[in-house]
Design a protein around this motif. Structure first.
Motif, PDB file in Angstrom:
ATOM      1  N   VAL A  31       0.844  -1.204   0.000  1.00  0.00           N
ATOM      2  CA  VAL A  31       0.000   0.000   0.000  1.00  0.00           C
ATOM      3  C   VAL A  31       0.875   1.248   0.000  1.00  0.00           C
ATOM      4  CG1 VAL A  31      -1.737   1.300   1.296  1.00  0.00           C
ATOM      5  CG2 VAL A  31      -1.950  -1.179   1.057  1.00  0.00           C
ATOM      6  N   ASN A  32       1.917   1.278   0.812  1.00  0.00           N
ATOM      7  CA  ASN A  32       2.811   2.443   0.834  1.00  0.00           C
ATOM      8  C   ASN A  32       3.464   2.663  -0.523  1.00  0.00           C
ATOM      9  OD1 ASN A  32       2.387   3.325   3.500  1.00  0.00           O
ATOM     10  ND2 ASN A  32       3.871   1.865   4.288  1.00  0.00           N
ATOM     11  N   ASP A  33       3.895   1.589  -1.196  1.00  0.00           N
ATOM     12  CA  ASP A  33       4.510   1.721  -2.519  1.00  0.00           C
ATOM     13  C   ASP A  33       3.516   2.270  -3.539  1.00  0.00           C
ATOM     14  OD1 ASP A  33       6.906   0.761  -1.560  1.00  0.00           O
ATOM     15  OD2 ASP A  33       6.713  -1.226  -2.483  1.00  0.00           O
ATOM     16  N   LEU A  34       2.265   1.800  -3.482  1.00  0.00           N
ATOM     17  CA  LEU A  34       1.249   2.254  -4.423  1.00  0.00           C
ATOM     18  C   LEU A  34       0.917   3.727  -4.253  1.00  0.00           C
ATOM     19  CD1 LEU A  34      -1.205  -0.749  -4.353  1.00  0.00           C
ATOM     20  CD2 LEU A  34      -0.038   0.130  -6.358  1.00  0.00           C
ATOM     21  N   CYS A  35       0.937   4.200  -3.035  1.00  0.00           N
ATOM     22  CA  CYS A  35       0.479   5.559  -2.737  1.00  0.00           C
ATOM     23  C   CYS A  35       1.618   6.567  -2.601  1.00  0.00           C
ATOM     24  CB  CYS A  35      -0.343   5.549  -1.455  1.00  0.00           C
ATOM     25  SG  CYS A  35      -1.756   4.448  -1.552  1.00  0.00           S
ATOM     26  N   ARG A  36       2.833   6.106  -2.788  1.00  0.00           N
ATOM     27  CA  ARG A  36       4.010   6.951  -2.568  1.00  0.00           C
ATOM     28  C   ARG A  36       3.953   8.260  -3.348  1.00  0.00           C
ATOM     29  NH1 ARG A  36       8.671   3.595  -3.553  1.00  0.00           N
ATOM     30  NH2 ARG A  36       8.354   2.989  -1.416  1.00  0.00           N
ATOM     31  N   SER A  37       3.447   8.255  -4.566  1.00  0.00           N
ATOM     32  CA  SER A  37       3.457   9.449  -5.413  1.00  0.00           C
ATOM     33  C   SER A  37       2.362  10.459  -5.052  1.00  0.00           C
ATOM     34  CB  SER A  37       3.319   9.051  -6.881  1.00  0.00           C
ATOM     35  OG  SER A  37       2.060   8.442  -7.104  1.00  0.00           O
ATOM     36  N   TRP A  38       1.413  10.069  -4.213  1.00  0.00           N
ATOM     37  CA  TRP A  38       0.342  10.992  -3.844  1.00  0.00           C
ATOM     38  C   TRP A  38       0.858  12.034  -2.866  1.00  0.00           C
ATOM     39  CZ3 TRP A  38      -3.983   7.023  -2.241  1.00  0.00           C
ATOM     40  CH2 TRP A  38      -4.397   6.330  -3.383  1.00  0.00           C
ATOM     41  N   ARG A  77      -9.677  10.666  -1.611  1.00  0.00           N
ATOM     42  CA  ARG A  77      -8.841  10.584  -2.812  1.00  0.00           C
ATOM     43  C   ARG A  77      -9.643  10.079  -3.997  1.00  0.00           C
ATOM     44  NH1 ARG A  77      -4.232  12.354  -1.254  1.00  0.00           N
ATOM     45  NH2 ARG A  77      -3.522  12.290  -3.386  1.00  0.00           N
ATOM     46  N   ALA A  78     -10.869  10.503  -4.148  1.00  0.00           N
ATOM     47  CA  ALA A  78     -11.714  10.041  -5.256  1.00  0.00           C
ATOM     48  C   ALA A  78     -11.046  10.327  -6.588  1.00  0.00           C
ATOM     49  CB  ALA A  78     -13.069  10.720  -5.199  1.00  0.00           C
ATOM     50  N   GLY A  79     -11.053   9.342  -7.456  1.00  0.00           N
ATOM     51  CA  GLY A  79     -10.503   9.513  -8.788  1.00  0.00           C
ATOM     52  C   GLY A  79      -8.992   9.382  -8.862  1.00  0.00           C
ATOM     53  N   GLU A  80      -8.326   9.181  -7.763  1.00  0.00           N
ATOM     54  CA  GLU A  80      -6.869   9.048  -7.756  1.00  0.00           C
ATOM     55  C   GLU A  80      -6.495   7.664  -8.268  1.00  0.00           C
ATOM     56  OE1 GLU A  80      -3.262  10.653  -7.342  1.00  0.00           O
ATOM     57  OE2 GLU A  80      -4.938  11.677  -6.432  1.00  0.00           O
ATOM     58  N   PRO A  81      -5.740   7.597  -9.365  1.00  0.00           N
ATOM     59  CA  PRO A  81      -5.383   6.278  -9.902  1.00  0.00           C
ATOM     60  C   PRO A  81      -4.328   5.600  -9.041  1.00  0.00           C
ATOM     61  CG  PRO A  81      -4.307   8.002 -11.153  1.00  0.00           C
ATOM     62  CD  PRO A  81      -5.206   8.684 -10.143  1.00  0.00           C
ATOM     63  N   LEU A  82      -4.404   4.281  -8.985  1.00  0.00           N
ATOM     64  CA  LEU A  82      -3.378   3.519  -8.303  1.00  0.00           C
ATOM     65  C   LEU A  82      -2.251   3.233  -9.271  1.00  0.00           C
ATOM     66  CD1 LEU A  82      -5.451   0.959  -6.218  1.00  0.00           C
ATOM     67  CD2 LEU A  82      -4.256   2.984  -5.409  1.00  0.00           C
ATOM     68  N   ALA A  83      -1.046   3.102  -8.750  1.00  0.00           N
ATOM     69  CA  ALA A  83       0.111   2.789  -9.586  1.00  0.00           C
ATOM     70  C   ALA A  83      -0.122   1.470 -10.318  1.00  0.00           C
ATOM     71  CB  ALA A  83       1.363   2.709  -8.724  1.00  0.00           C
TER      72      ALA A  83
END
Length: 116
Positions: A31-38, A77-83
């Protein structure tokens, strides 16, 4: 409830009937890796009973299932794409990382625009 320790045991379809600290660590890292760029992404830490989701505001939320974890992480975070991928572990079809990624994608796509 666990007869040995007295803790409530929470079933988690993503992790299966037996949950280990190693699984919790893999989920947190994924989860941390997926969301790192947010910008302002929450940080996830593994615990023996689940995960702690720490927000930049200092708020901390304890969750006990992968679905509850994604709900907490995706809130606001609606609409925020996942890596697209998370390292080599996500490439293995039935790995913990791939199941966590699949659930996260499904939940992020199901969120209506502007949902908290």
């Amino acid at each position: 409830m666990c007869g040995a320790c007295g803790q409530t045991v929470v079933a988690d379809p993503v992790l299966g009937p037996v949950r280990t600290m190693r699984q919790h660590l893999i989920v947190a890292q994924t989860v941390n890796d997926l969301c790192r760029s947010w910008p302002g992404a929450p940080k996830v830490a593994a615990t023996g009973g689940g995960w702690l989701v720490s927000r930049p505001t200092g708020a901390i939320e304890a969750v006990s299932t992968v679905e509850a974890l994604w709900t907490a992480v995706l809130s606001g975070r609606a609409g925020e794409p996942l890596a697209a991928a998370v390292g080599p572990a996500a490439a293995v079809a039935d790995s913990i990382a791939s199941r966590v990624l699949a659930l996260g994608r499904r939940l992020s796509q199901a969120r209506p625009a502007g949902a908290p």
